[in-house]
Design a protein around this motif. Structure first.
Motif, PDB file in Angstrom:
ATOM      1  N   GLY A   1       0.847  -1.188   0.000  1.00  0.00           N
ATOM      2  CA  GLY A   1       0.000   0.000   0.000  1.00  0.00           C
ATOM      3  C   GLY A   1       0.880   1.234   0.000  1.00  0.00           C
ATOM      4  O   GLY A   1       1.985   1.215   0.535  1.00  0.00           O
ATOM      5  N   LEU A   2       0.397   2.278  -0.588  1.00  0.00           N
ATOM      6  CA  LEU A   2       1.160   3.507  -0.752  1.00  0.00           C
ATOM      7  C   LEU A   2       0.940   4.449   0.420  1.00  0.00           C
ATOM      8  O   LEU A   2      -0.182   4.618   0.883  1.00  0.00           O
ATOM      9  N   ASP A   3       2.002   5.083   0.879  1.00  0.00           N
ATOM     10  CA  ASP A   3       1.902   6.145   1.878  1.00  0.00           C
ATOM     11  C   ASP A   3       1.667   7.449   1.112  1.00  0.00           C
ATOM     12  O   ASP A   3       2.592   7.998   0.509  1.00  0.00           O
ATOM     13  N   LEU A   4       0.428   7.916   1.110  1.00  0.00           N
ATOM     14  CA  LEU A   4       0.082   9.103   0.337  1.00  0.00           C
ATOM     15  C   LEU A   4       0.704  10.373   0.899  1.00  0.00           C
ATOM     16  O   LEU A   4       0.838  11.361   0.177  1.00  0.00           O
ATOM     17  N   GLU A   5       1.103  10.373   2.160  1.00  0.00           N
ATOM     18  CA  GLU A   5       1.792  11.538   2.726  1.00  0.00           C
ATOM     19  C   GLU A   5       3.165  11.713   2.077  1.00  0.00           C
ATOM     20  O   GLU A   5       3.644  12.830   1.913  1.00  0.00           O
ATOM     21  N   LEU A   6       3.799  10.606   1.718  1.00  0.00           N
ATOM     22  CA  LEU A   6       5.109  10.666   1.071  1.00  0.00           C
ATOM     23  C   LEU A   6       5.006  10.845  -0.445  1.00  0.00           C
ATOM     24  O   LEU A   6       6.011  11.113  -1.101  1.00  0.00           O
ATOM     25  N   ASN A   7       3.815  10.664  -0.977  1.00  0.00           N
ATOM     26  CA  ASN A   7       3.587  10.750  -2.427  1.00  0.00           C
ATOM     27  C   ASN A   7       2.384  11.643  -2.716  1.00  0.00           C
ATOM     28  O   ASN A   7       1.347  11.172  -3.198  1.00  0.00           O
ATOM     29  N   PRO A   8       2.498  12.938  -2.433  1.00  0.00           N
ATOM     30  CA  PRO A   8       1.336  13.825  -2.613  1.00  0.00           C
ATOM     31  C   PRO A   8       0.888  13.935  -4.063  1.00  0.00           C
ATOM     32  O   PRO A   8      -0.285  14.211  -4.324  1.00  0.00           O
ATOM     33  N   GLY A   9       1.776  13.712  -5.011  1.00  0.00           N
ATOM     34  CA  GLY A   9       1.376  13.753  -6.416  1.00  0.00           C
ATOM     35  C   GLY A   9       0.349  12.689  -6.740  1.00  0.00           C
ATOM     36  O   GLY A   9      -0.540  12.906  -7.564  1.00  0.00           O
ATOM     37  N   VAL A  10       0.450  11.541  -6.082  1.00  0.00           N
ATOM     38  CA  VAL A  10      -0.527  10.470  -6.319  1.00  0.00           C
ATOM     39  C   VAL A  10      -1.891  10.883  -5.762  1.00  0.00           C
ATOM     40  O   VAL A  10      -2.916  10.672  -6.408  1.00  0.00           O
ATOM     41  N   ARG A  11      -1.900  11.482  -4.572  1.00  0.00           N
ATOM     42  CA  ARG A  11      -3.178  11.967  -4.037  1.00  0.00           C
ATOM     43  C   ARG A  11      -3.774  13.013  -4.986  1.00  0.00           C
ATOM     44  O   ARG A  11      -4.974  13.005  -5.252  1.00  0.00           O
ATOM     45  N   ASN A  12      -2.928  13.898  -5.526  1.00  0.00           N
ATOM     46  CA  ASN A  12      -3.418  14.891  -6.482  1.00  0.00           C
ATOM     47  C   ASN A  12      -4.001  14.222  -7.720  1.00  0.00           C
ATOM     48  O   ASN A  12      -5.029  14.648  -8.244  1.00  0.00           O
ATOM     49  N   TRP A  13      -3.336  13.179  -8.213  1.00  0.00           N
ATOM     50  CA  TRP A  13      -3.838  12.427  -9.369  1.00  0.00           C
ATOM     51  C   TRP A  13      -5.226  11.883  -9.052  1.00  0.00           C
ATOM     52  O   TRP A  13      -6.168  12.024  -9.851  1.00  0.00           O
ATOM     53  N   LEU A  14      -5.356  11.239  -7.883  1.00  0.00           N
ATOM     54  CA  LEU A  14      -6.639  10.659  -7.494  1.00  0.00           C
ATOM     55  C   LEU A  14      -7.727  11.724  -7.375  1.00  0.00           C
ATOM     56  O   LEU A  14      -8.848  11.531  -7.854  1.00  0.00           O
ATOM     57  N   LEU A  15      -7.385  12.854  -6.745  1.00  0.00           N
ATOM     58  CA  LEU A  15      -8.375  13.914  -6.578  1.00  0.00           C
ATOM     59  C   LEU A  15      -8.759  14.558  -7.906  1.00  0.00           C
ATOM     60  O   LEU A  15      -9.946  14.843  -8.146  1.00  0.00           O
ATOM     61  N   MET A  16      -7.793  14.796  -8.769  1.00  0.00           N
ATOM     62  CA  MET A  16      -8.123  15.377 -10.081  1.00  0.00           C
ATOM     63  C   MET A  16      -8.965  14.413 -10.903  1.00  0.00           C
ATOM     64  O   MET A  16      -9.909  14.827 -11.588  1.00  0.00           O
ATOM     65  N   ALA A  17      -8.639  13.129 -10.830  1.00  0.00           N
ATOM     66  CA  ALA A  17      -9.425  12.137 -11.556  1.00  0.00           C
ATOM     67  C   ALA A  17     -10.847  12.083 -11.016  1.00  0.00           C
ATOM     68  O   ALA A  17     -11.818  12.077 -11.781  1.00  0.00           O
ATOM     69  N   ALA A  18     -10.989  12.065  -9.695  1.00  0.00           N
ATOM     70  CA  ALA A  18     -12.326  12.010  -9.089  1.00  0.00           C
ATOM     71  C   ALA A  18     -13.139  13.256  -9.438  1.00  0.00           C
ATOM     72  O   ALA A  18     -14.328  13.162  -9.775  1.00  0.00           O
ATOM     73  N   ALA A  19     -12.513  14.418  -9.382  1.00  0.00           N
ATOM     74  CA  ALA A  19     -13.227  15.666  -9.709  1.00  0.00           C
ATOM     75  C   ALA A  19     -13.630  15.699 -11.174  1.00  0.00           C
ATOM     76  O   ALA A  19     -14.735  16.140 -11.513  1.00  0.00           O
ATOM     77  N   THR A  20     -12.764  15.240 -12.043  1.00  0.00           N
ATOM     78  CA  THR A  20     -13.078  15.216 -13.474  1.00  0.00           C
ATOM     79  C   THR A  20     -14.279  14.317 -13.740  1.00  0.00           C
ATOM     80  O   THR A  20     -15.192  14.681 -14.488  1.00  0.00           O
ATOM     81  N   ILE A  21     -14.287  13.162 -13.116  1.00  0.00           N
ATOM     82  CA  ILE A  21     -15.406  12.234 -13.304  1.00  0.00           C
ATOM     83  C   ILE A  21     -16.689  12.811 -12.709  1.00  0.00           C
ATOM     84  O   ILE A  21     -17.765  12.713 -13.303  1.00  0.00           O
ATOM     85  N   TYR A  22     -16.578  13.444 -11.555  1.00  0.00           N
ATOM     86  CA  TYR A  22     -17.758  14.045 -10.930  1.00  0.00           C
ATOM     87  C   TYR A  22     -18.327  15.176 -11.791  1.00  0.00           C
ATOM     88  O   TYR A  22     -19.536  15.287 -11.964  1.00  0.00           O
TER      89      TYR A  22
END
Length: 183
Positions: free
Chosen positions: A129-150
């Motif tokens: 599992g990924l530590d999203l605190e150490l990889n904020p770009g991945v959290r940004n990817w997930l959030l941008m993807a979720a917002a785009t779909i929404y």
């Protein structure tokens, strides 16, 4: 190819995070759509695109006898071994208690047997599992993807699944954890 056995822990995004990214109040969103389709969908897309475990899960993979000590595990971000089983001549599996070392790199994790690797095929279970605190770009990817779909559901929601997102900009946000191709 590793098989996901089960997820553990919370999903990687919350309804509140997606609402903030969309600039919408969370009570104005459809919780079932966000929590049951969009968040699991973008998590699965990110895992598929990168080859890394984004949400914490237990994986199982089979190693043929020719995989030597130091071979990479199939799923990136492996952090803990659960068990190692060896196949016996009669087809049964027996747990091994040999010394092992899991070395986690930025993209891949490697399994070493400091002594002798158990003979024959192996079945390896591990947590990843990924530590999203150490990889904020991945959290940004997930959030941008979720917002785009929404914001554009007609383009990405197909029944109960999600269509793939455009990749030009977003792929760079997950490049640090993307497992290199094996063939």
């Amino acid at each position: 190819m590793a098989r996901r056995i089960e997820y553990f822990g919370d999903p990687v995004l919350t309804l509140e995070q997606v609402a903030f990214q969309c600039r919408v109040e969370s009570e104005d969103m459809e919780p079932a759509l966000i929590e049951q389709i969009i968040i699991p969908g973008v998590t699965a897309q990110c895992e598929s695109k990168t080859g890394a475990a984004i949400r914490g899960a237990i994986y199982e993979e089979d190693w043929p006898a020719n995989f030597l000590s130091g071979h990479a595990l199939d799923v990136g971000q492996a952090s803990e071994l659960v068990s190692i089983m060896s196949r016996q001549p009669d087809g049964t599996w027996i747990e091994q208690t040999v010394p092992v070392e899991l070395q986690q790199g930025q993209r891949e994790s490697f399994l070493f047997f400091p002594g002798t690797r158990p003979a024959g095929p192996l079945r390896i279970r591990y947590k990843a599992g990924l530590d999203l605190e150490l990889n904020p770009g991945v959290r940004n990817w997930l959030l941008m993807a979720a917002a785009t779909i929404y914001r554009h559901p007609e383009m990405f929601l197909v029944g109960q699944t999600l269509a793939e997102l455009p990749s030009a900009f977003l792929d760079h946000l997950v490049a640090d954890i993307t497992v290199p191709p094996r063939f």
